[in-house]
Write a protein that holds these residues in place. Structure first.
Motif, PDB file in Angstrom:
ATOM      1  N   ALA A 129       0.830  -1.208   0.000  1.00 24.29           N
ATOM      2  CA  ALA A 129       0.000   0.000   0.000  1.00 24.29           C
ATOM      3  C   ALA A 129       0.862   1.254   0.000  1.00 24.29           C
ATOM      4  N   HIS A 130       1.974   1.211   0.737  1.00 20.49           N
ATOM      5  CA  HIS A 130       2.843   2.384   0.832  1.00 20.49           C
ATOM      6  C   HIS A 130       3.648   2.605  -0.443  1.00 20.49           C
ATOM      7  N   MET A 131       4.178   1.524  -1.027  1.00 17.17           N
ATOM      8  CA  MET A 131       5.106   1.667  -2.147  1.00 17.17           C
ATOM      9  C   MET A 131       4.442   1.546  -3.514  1.00 17.17           C
ATOM     10  N   LYS A 173      -1.801   1.088  -7.562  1.00 11.46           N
ATOM     11  CA  LYS A 173      -1.532   0.356  -8.801  1.00 11.46           C
ATOM     12  C   LYS A 173      -2.533  -0.794  -8.930  1.00 11.46           C
ATOM     13  N   ARG A 174      -3.040  -0.977 -10.122  1.00 17.81           N
ATOM     14  CA  ARG A 174      -4.102  -1.960 -10.330  1.00 17.81           C
ATOM     15  C   ARG A 174      -3.677  -3.363  -9.921  1.00 17.81           C
ATOM     16  N   TRP A 175      -2.456  -3.747 -10.254  1.00 16.25           N
ATOM     17  CA  TRP A 175      -2.014  -5.100  -9.975  1.00 16.25           C
ATOM     18  C   TRP A 175      -1.869  -5.373  -8.479  1.00 16.25           C
ATOM     19  N   ALA A 176      -1.777  -4.298  -7.678  1.00 22.17           N
ATOM     20  CA  ALA A 176      -1.596  -4.477  -6.239  1.00 22.17           C
ATOM     21  C   ALA A 176      -2.916  -4.608  -5.487  1.00 22.17           C
ATOM     22  N   GLN A 177      -4.023  -4.309  -6.152  1.00 18.48           N
ATOM     23  CA  GLN A 177      -5.308  -4.234  -5.458  1.00 18.48           C
ATOM     24  C   GLN A 177      -6.021  -5.583  -5.341  1.00 18.48           C
ATOM     25  N   ILE A 178      -5.808  -6.479  -6.322  1.00 23.12           N
ATOM     26  CA  ILE A 178      -6.510  -7.773  -6.313  1.00 23.12           C
ATOM     27  C   ILE A 178      -5.676  -8.774  -5.531  1.00 23.12           C
ATOM     28  N   ARG A 179      -6.224  -9.242  -4.422  1.00 23.46           N
ATOM     29  CA  ARG A 179      -5.454 -10.116  -3.547  1.00 23.46           C
ATOM     30  C   ARG A 179      -5.844 -11.587  -3.665  1.00 23.46           C
ATOM     31  N   LEU A 211       1.725  -9.304  -3.774  1.00 25.88           N
ATOM     32  CA  LEU A 211       2.937  -9.518  -2.988  1.00 25.88           C
ATOM     33  C   LEU A 211       4.070  -8.602  -3.436  1.00 25.88           C
ATOM     34  N   CYS A 212       3.832  -7.804  -4.484  1.00 24.32           N
ATOM     35  CA  CYS A 212       4.886  -6.992  -5.105  1.00 24.32           C
ATOM     36  C   CYS A 212       4.750  -5.523  -4.732  1.00 24.32           C
ATOM     37  N   VAL A 213       5.886  -4.904  -4.462  1.00 23.20           N
ATOM     38  CA  VAL A 213       5.900  -3.457  -4.284  1.00 23.20           C
ATOM     39  C   VAL A 213       6.175  -2.751  -5.605  1.00 23.20           C
ATOM     40  N   ASP A 214       6.615  -3.521  -6.611  1.00 16.54           N
ATOM     41  CA  ASP A 214       6.886  -2.919  -7.923  1.00 16.54           C
ATOM     42  C   ASP A 214       6.871  -3.997  -8.991  1.00 16.54           C
TER      43      ASP A 214
END
Length: 516
Positions: free
Chosen positions: A222-224, A228-234, A256-259
């Motif tokens: 969430a911080h880094m 981003k769309r790919w970070a929202q679906i868990r 699981l990715c920050v980038d």
């Protein structure tokens, strides 16, 4: 090849055999023509023809003989692995595609002798000068006909084939055992990986919980990564999940990715200066690892260096390649030295607590390969997986201590299996070298005994030439018979002309000859 043994001559392949290309596939099927099974390039392997996977195409009856293979014909690959060939040994005839040459030897040339010689020529690079094409290589029919073939007497051809098959059969038997040992090791490694990443083989007696870890991961993402769309679906799709051990959780790779970032598309070159930075490309990903034996470089001052510089633990994902290789991944280590990555790769940088090697094991497992195959797209002969689809890949997440313990188990097993695997690979390499030596001995006249009483090859070649010439009228007649006949155009009806002479007196020379 050097000087030929006494009694041998060199002849072009076209002087020793008839050659023909197979039928080109038509986009539109001929409605009136029956469907026929046919052989493709992939069906022809060295010394054998695989008939387990045959396709069909429509072939008119008047073209069937032209595009059929009969017992004793040699089939040679026109593309792919140039020169790969095998003899059709079955009694029934079969059609063949244009990607293959049909080589029909004249009666005084032993087909198996020619088959082994083409293997020898392919292994030694002797066929390379007859190949055309810069990217996709081909062996045109005219070039095939020009390939020089060392021709011994007929009896010696048979002795050479007999000696070759006696020695190569023993070598092949040993090769089969070595290949089986190599494959068994690979299968064991795959099965172990499958059991470990699914949780069927627990690597620790301590049962932890991944929830605490994932709370820390979510905070970092969430911080880094922000929104981003790919970070929202868990949560992965339910069809890809199954029951996990207590304490494990399913997560999408992207969560699981920050980038997640694509690489540089800048043009690379060979190393020119000491400060040049290596660029990791898709060919450097081999069997789940990075192979840095073949690198290209960018100047250290290039604008893309800063944004694509790799960090320890970055996972590189191959997003474009052949269908078999797309989606392979490997983990970068800072021990490899500074490096950046090319645009056909995607970099995944994970939150702390997620072991990159664990995710890499999942991606390269049978489970990961099945997921990639389900989302791959095809474009101009290449398979592609974009970052959005890759980010949705399901990843089983154990607590971090169990990730590390599982990875140690996998590494220990891999090290144990590597020793016999390496021994098998070394022995297989020696086997290939020995095969080449046996073939070289055969075609230099050293493998089989020579008999001064054999009919010399120059006499044999003259007899083959006579056979070839005598076959030409028969071939022309056969082609003419196969050609569809044109119907004569209907003439307008007219009254028959009045005879210019009496019926009893022939009026033309032709009539006179007929009546004599």
């Amino acid at each position: 090849m050097g000087e030929l043994p006494e009694g041998w001559v060199t002849a072009s392949l076209g002087d020793l055999a008839e050659t023909a290309l197979g039928k080109m596939l038509d986009k539109k099927k001929c409605v009136d023509a029956p469907m026929r099974l046919y052989l493709r390039n992939v069906n022809v392997q060295w010394g054998r023809i695989d008939v387990d996977d045959l396709f069909e195409m429509s072939i008119p009856a008047d073209e069937l003989d032209r595009f059929s293979v009969r017992k004793g014909d040699l089939l040679v690959c026109e593309g792919g692995e140039i020169g790969r060939c095998a003899i059709w040994e079955r009694d029934e005839e079969i059609a063949y595609q244009k990607a293959l040459h049909r080589v029909r030897a004249f009666s005084l040339l032993v087909p198996r002798y020619l088959r082994y010689y083409l293997e020898y020529a392919a292994r030694t690079g002797a066929l390379a000068g007859f190949v055309t094409g810069s990217t996709i290589k081909h062996l045109p029919q005219q070039s095939l006909r020009e390939v020089p073939v060392p021709l011994p007497p007929l009896a010696e051809q048979r002795r050479i084939v007999e000696a070759l098959e006696e020695q190569l059969s023993r070598l092949d038997a040993g090769t089969v055992l070595l290949e089986a040992a190599r494959l068994r090791g690979a299968v064991l490694q795959k099965q172990l990986t499958k059991d470990v990443i699914s949780g069927r083989r627990r690597t620790t007696e301590e049962v932890g919980d991944a929830d605490e870890l994932l709370s820390l991961v979510d905070a970092q993402v969430a911080h880094m990564a922000g929104k981003k769309r790919w970070a929202q679906i868990r949560d992965p799709e339910a069809i890809w999940t199954h029951e996990l051990p207590s304490g494990w959780r399913w997560r999408t790779l992207g969560s699981l990715c920050v980038d997640i970032q694509y690489g540089t598309s800048a043009k690379t070159a060979l190393k020119e200066g000491g400060s040049d930075v290596p660029v990791i490309r898709m060919g450097n990903i081999q069997d789940g690892r990075l192979d840095l034996g073949d690198l290209k470089y960018l100047p250290a001052e290039h604008i893309d260096i800063k944004k694509t510089l790799l960090r320890d633990g970055d996972l590189l994902f191959n997003r474009t390649n052949s269908a078999e290789l797309v989606g392979k991944s490997a983990v970068y280590s800072e021990r490899m030295g500074a490096a950046v990555y090319a645009s056909y790769l995607i970099r995944c940088r994970f939150a702390e607590g997620v072991e990159s090697d664990w995710v890499n094991a999942v991606v390269n497992s049978d489970f990961g390969r099945r997921y990639i195959a389900s989302v791959v797209t095809q474009q101009v002969g290449q398979a592609n997986v974009n970052s959005a689809k890759m980010a949705l890949m399901p990843i089983p997440v154990p607590p971090q201590p169990e990730q590390r313990t599982a990875l140690k188990v996998l590494r220990d097993w891999e090290a144990a299996l590597a020793r016999p695997q390496l021994a098998a690979r070394v022995a297989l390499k020696r086997s290939k070298g020995l095969r080449s030596a046996i073939l070289r001995s055969a075609f230099s006249g050293e493998l089989a005994p020579q008999d001064p009483g054999d009919e010399p090859a120059d006499t044999l070649l003259a007899r083959i030439a006579a056979e070839r010439e005598s076959a030409k009228p028969a071939r022309r007649a056969k082609r003419a018979a196969a050609r569809p006949r044109k119907r004569a155009a209907a003439l307008p009806s007219k009254p028959a002309p009045a005879p210019t002479s009496t019926p009893s007196t022939p009026s033309t020379t032709v009539q006179q000859e007929l009546f004599q």
